[in-house]
Design an enzyme around this catalytic site. Sequence first.
Site, PDB file in Angstrom:
ATOM      1  N   ASP A  11       0.885  -1.167   0.000  1.00  0.00           N
ATOM      2  CA  ASP A  11       0.000   0.000   0.000  1.00  0.00           C
ATOM      3  C   ASP A  11       0.920   1.213   0.000  1.00  0.00           C
ATOM      4  OD1 ASP A  11      -1.525   2.166   0.707  1.00  0.00           O
ATOM      5  OD2 ASP A  11      -2.400   1.259   2.506  1.00  0.00           O
ATOM      6  N   GLN A  93       3.192   4.274   2.567  1.00  0.00           N
ATOM      7  CA  GLN A  93       2.889   3.697   3.885  1.00  0.00           C
ATOM      8  C   GLN A  93       3.574   2.365   4.195  1.00  0.00           C
ATOM      9  OE1 GLN A  93      -1.366   3.380   5.344  1.00  0.00           O
ATOM     10  NE2 GLN A  93      -0.977   1.215   5.007  1.00  0.00           N
ATOM     11  N   TYR A 230       1.622   0.317  14.958  1.00  0.00           N
ATOM     12  CA  TYR A 230       0.624   0.264  13.903  1.00  0.00           C
ATOM     13  C   TYR A 230       1.137   0.846  12.590  1.00  0.00           C
ATOM     14  CZ  TYR A 230      -3.317   1.296  10.975  1.00  0.00           C
ATOM     15  OH  TYR A 230      -4.165   1.361   9.902  1.00  0.00           O
ATOM     16  N   LYS A 233      -2.814  -3.023   8.302  1.00  0.00           N
ATOM     17  CA  LYS A 233      -2.930  -4.483   8.389  1.00  0.00           C
ATOM     18  C   LYS A 233      -2.093  -5.093   7.259  1.00  0.00           C
ATOM     19  CE  LYS A 233      -5.048  -6.955  11.476  1.00  0.00           C
ATOM     20  NZ  LYS A 233      -4.613  -6.877  12.853  1.00  0.00           N
ATOM     21  N   ASP A 234      -1.984  -6.399   7.226  1.00  0.00           N
ATOM     22  CA  ASP A 234      -0.979  -7.003   6.354  1.00  0.00           C
ATOM     23  C   ASP A 234      -1.469  -7.456   4.998  1.00  0.00           C
ATOM     24  OD1 ASP A 234       1.123  -6.919   8.400  1.00  0.00           O
ATOM     25  OD2 ASP A 234      -0.356  -8.123   9.434  1.00  0.00           O
TER      26      ASP A 234
HETATM   27  C1  F6R Z   1      -5.823   0.989   6.924  1.00  0.00           C
HETATM   28  C2  F6R Z   1      -7.062   0.671   7.629  1.00  0.00           C
HETATM   29  C3  F6R Z   1      -7.973   1.760   8.033  1.00  0.00           C
HETATM   30  C4  F6R Z   1      -7.318   2.783   8.915  1.00  0.00           C
HETATM   31  C5  F6R Z   1      -8.293   3.906   9.321  1.00  0.00           C
HETATM   32  C6  F6R Z   1      -7.620   5.010  10.077  1.00  0.00           C
HETATM   33  O1  F6R Z   1      -5.201  -0.132   6.382  1.00  0.00           O
HETATM   34  O2  F6R Z   1      -7.343  -0.435   7.868  1.00  0.00           O
HETATM   35  O3  F6R Z   1      -9.109   1.223   8.698  1.00  0.00           O
HETATM   36  O4  F6R Z   1      -6.777   2.159  10.036  1.00  0.00           O
HETATM   37  O5  F6R Z   1      -8.861   4.466   8.165  1.00  0.00           O
HETATM   38  O6  F6R Z   1      -6.575   5.458   9.318  1.00  0.00           O
HETATM   39  P1  F6R Z   1      -5.470   6.479   9.827  1.00  0.00           P
HETATM   40  O7  F6R Z   1      -4.978   6.002  11.157  1.00  0.00           O
HETATM   41  O8  F6R Z   1      -4.456   6.417   8.731  1.00  0.00           O
HETATM   42  O9  F6R Z   1      -6.217   7.797   9.885  1.00  0.00           O
HETATM   43 MG    MG Z   2      -4.465  -2.414   2.498  1.00  0.00          MG
HETATM   44 MG    MG Z   3      -3.729   0.797   3.982  1.00  0.00          MG
END
Ligand code: F6R
Ligand code: MG
Ligand code: MG
Length: 364
Positions: A11, A93, A230, A233-234
Amino acid sequence: MKTTLSVIKADVGSIAGHIKPSEALVESVKDCIERELGKLITDYYVSSTGDDVAILFSHTHGEGCEELHKLAWDAFICGTEKAKEQGLYGAGQDLLADAFSGNVKGLGPAVAEMEIEERKAEPFVLFTADKTDPGAYNLPLYLGFADPMHCSGLVLSPKISQGFKFVILDVEHTEADRIIELHTPEEAYDIAALLRDNERFVVSAVYSRATGQQAVAASTTRLHNIAGAYVGKDDPVMLVRCQGDFPATGEILSPYSIGHYVAGFMRGSHTGPLMPAKLGCTISFFDGPPVVSAAGFCIHNGKLTEPVDCFDHPYWDHIREKVSRKAFEIREQGFSGPAMLHYSELEYGGIVETMKRLESKFSC
Ligand code: F6R
Ligand code: MG
Ligand code: MG
């Protein structure tokens, strides 16, 4: 002639949150790879699933080829530059290191590779999932390779009924690869005992016992184990060879009818049903539900056919409705109990701070 299939995904930025990379980003990744077509690589296919870009390479250099991994890394750097130029969310990311160092494994991107002796016809499926982690493939692999309720070949085909070897990795053991090899049918219950714990034990490969040929290669990266915090996810990728001495394509796809609950969904911290989705799908409700897509191919002398979208069929519309209902039902209980992951799996550090702060407020 041996052919190596390598799928590497990352990603490196997406539109409107963690929804989908821009077309320009995907094009920039393709442009970077195209230059090596006919040189380092025989063929390639680039796709997106949710916010992830997956690159499937066909080449002749075996697993873990440094030049090939560098090409993928450079392509993701190109994608990251485009993401920055367009102001996409989460640019770069998954590229956790500042520079490439020999193999993308451990640097953020997910990898699944296998070197094969091409059969006369070589059908295989590329699975790409988003908003979940590698354990998401545990149950479908178990059912597709070891349960005659899904794999009728276990009853009907003498070669398939000889069973399969499962290679399972303990992903919590980060110092070195801690693996176990178990065989179906006689060790099926032992396999189940491990695979019920999707966050710790992950299938990395499956082999036919009749021929010794590899059927499955799956990515096993746990980003939070690499980064210690964090970072998303993988979102695992997987290659599965089908037909002949392996389960039929439809037997491999069959377990995805369940829409089983997996870890991931919003903030990588919830439980949600895995929805079999069409190629190029986006992400929506509660940053989910977790999705998996399946691109079917044949490969001949290293050349890929166009992909066929294995979940683009009216049958799967019915399944998607069921999975939507399952997603809705678990979301109704919000943060409570199994709807949110166990403390150790939560992808956000904030709750750790909260627990620390509250600790001192307890009376004894
Ligand atoms: C990303 C994911 C999303 C983010 C969420 C918050 O892979 O699973 O659910 O965790 O949109 O994103 P941030 O922390 O980047 O604002
Ligand atoms: Mg993803
Ligand atoms: Mg992502």
